[in-house]
Design an enzyme around this catalytic site. Sequence first.
Site, PDB file in Angstrom:
ATOM      1  N   ASN A  11       0.666  -1.229  -0.045  1.00 55.49           N
ATOM      2  CA  ASN A  11       0.065   0.070  -0.001  1.00 55.49           C
ATOM      3  C   ASN A  11       0.890   1.279  -0.047  1.00 55.49           C
ATOM      4  O   ASN A  11       1.840   1.455   0.833  1.00 55.49           O
ATOM      5  CB  ASN A  11      -0.953   0.155   1.004  1.00 55.49           C
ATOM      6  CG  ASN A  11      -1.990   1.120   1.236  1.00 55.49           C
ATOM      7  OD1 ASN A  11      -1.555   2.272   1.247  1.00 55.49           O
ATOM      8  ND2 ASN A  11      -3.341   0.876   1.354  1.00 55.49           N
ATOM      9  N   GLU A  73      -8.833   0.369  -2.867  1.00 56.33           N
ATOM     10  CA  GLU A  73      -9.798   0.775  -1.982  1.00 56.33           C
ATOM     11  C   GLU A  73     -10.672   1.879  -2.152  1.00 56.33           C
ATOM     12  O   GLU A  73     -10.097   2.869  -2.369  1.00 56.33           O
ATOM     13  CB  GLU A  73      -8.817   0.614  -0.643  1.00 56.33           C
ATOM     14  CG  GLU A  73      -8.037  -0.479  -0.523  1.00 56.33           C
ATOM     15  CD  GLU A  73      -7.178  -0.514   0.924  1.00 56.33           C
ATOM     16  OE1 GLU A  73      -6.731  -1.717   1.129  1.00 56.33           O
ATOM     17  OE2 GLU A  73      -6.981   0.636   1.372  1.00 56.33           O
ATOM     18  N   HIS A 198      -4.318  -5.126   7.680  1.00 57.34           N
ATOM     19  CA  HIS A 198      -4.245  -3.812   8.712  1.00 57.34           C
ATOM     20  C   HIS A 198      -3.550  -4.162   9.935  1.00 57.34           C
ATOM     21  O   HIS A 198      -3.670  -4.906  10.700  1.00 57.34           O
ATOM     22  CB  HIS A 198      -5.955  -3.535   9.136  1.00 57.34           C
ATOM     23  CG  HIS A 198      -6.096  -2.150   9.600  1.00 57.34           C
ATOM     24  ND1 HIS A 198      -6.097  -0.938   9.042  1.00 57.34           N
ATOM     25  CD2 HIS A 198      -5.897  -1.711  10.920  1.00 57.34           C
ATOM     26  CE1 HIS A 198      -6.170   0.005   9.604  1.00 57.34           C
ATOM     27  NE2 HIS A 198      -5.978  -0.252  10.938  1.00 57.34           N
TER      28      HIS A 198
END
Length: 247
Positions: A11, A73, A198
Amino acid sequence: MKKNRIRLGVNLDHIAFIKKSRDTLYPNLIDAVKIAEDAGADLITIHLREDRRHIQDLDAQQIRDHAKILNFEMAHTEEMVNFALTLKPNYCCIVPEKREEKTTEGGLNLKDLDKNSKEVFKKNIDILNKAGIKVSLFIDPNKESIILSKELGAELIELHTGHYANKFNTIDEFEALDELTQSASYANSIGLTVNVGHGLNVENLGQICSIPHINEVNIGHSIISQAVFTGLKDAILKILSIINNHD
């Protein structure tokens, strides 16, 4: 039979945050894409938030032009669905989004959707699928959310690992890990592909990689934090070494 290697999505939001904080042309996100892919990342993940706090529209378009595989996302809004149809990522991961949060705090609250909201969700997932975009839903690790994801037409889910990350090295760590393990097993049994993400880092990732049926991990903050000291390539290689060498 040897388990398939877990894929790594890197990410880039936190690199974009540095760029946005001064409205500069650097750090160059295209360079970040190339470094990540050359290091062995399987895909690039970005989150275009409503408030544009890090990734910008132009950033997303430029990254799409250079990334081999892009995971986009996004919130479940008409604006983002339309943007995704123009962007044409390989994957869309629909996530909950609140302006006041520092980062995504949990999974989608699917159980409170009314009948009309469910129909809109189904329609949008179908629209994205017909455009060649595979859709995942970012959910908490529980059976109800998994069943609802399947009913809405998602092919993939991404289990929120934040609770596990927060409980790591506490007495509740293994209960949180068991939730993820049971959820991954159940989702796999009903035909869903299982991703996770996460709060994952070099300390807590190993146990996640040992869970059966995990297809992909998405990691951003810890990789970019480590990259400050060792560089982006080495930070990604360190994560990949954990993925490739887990038991």
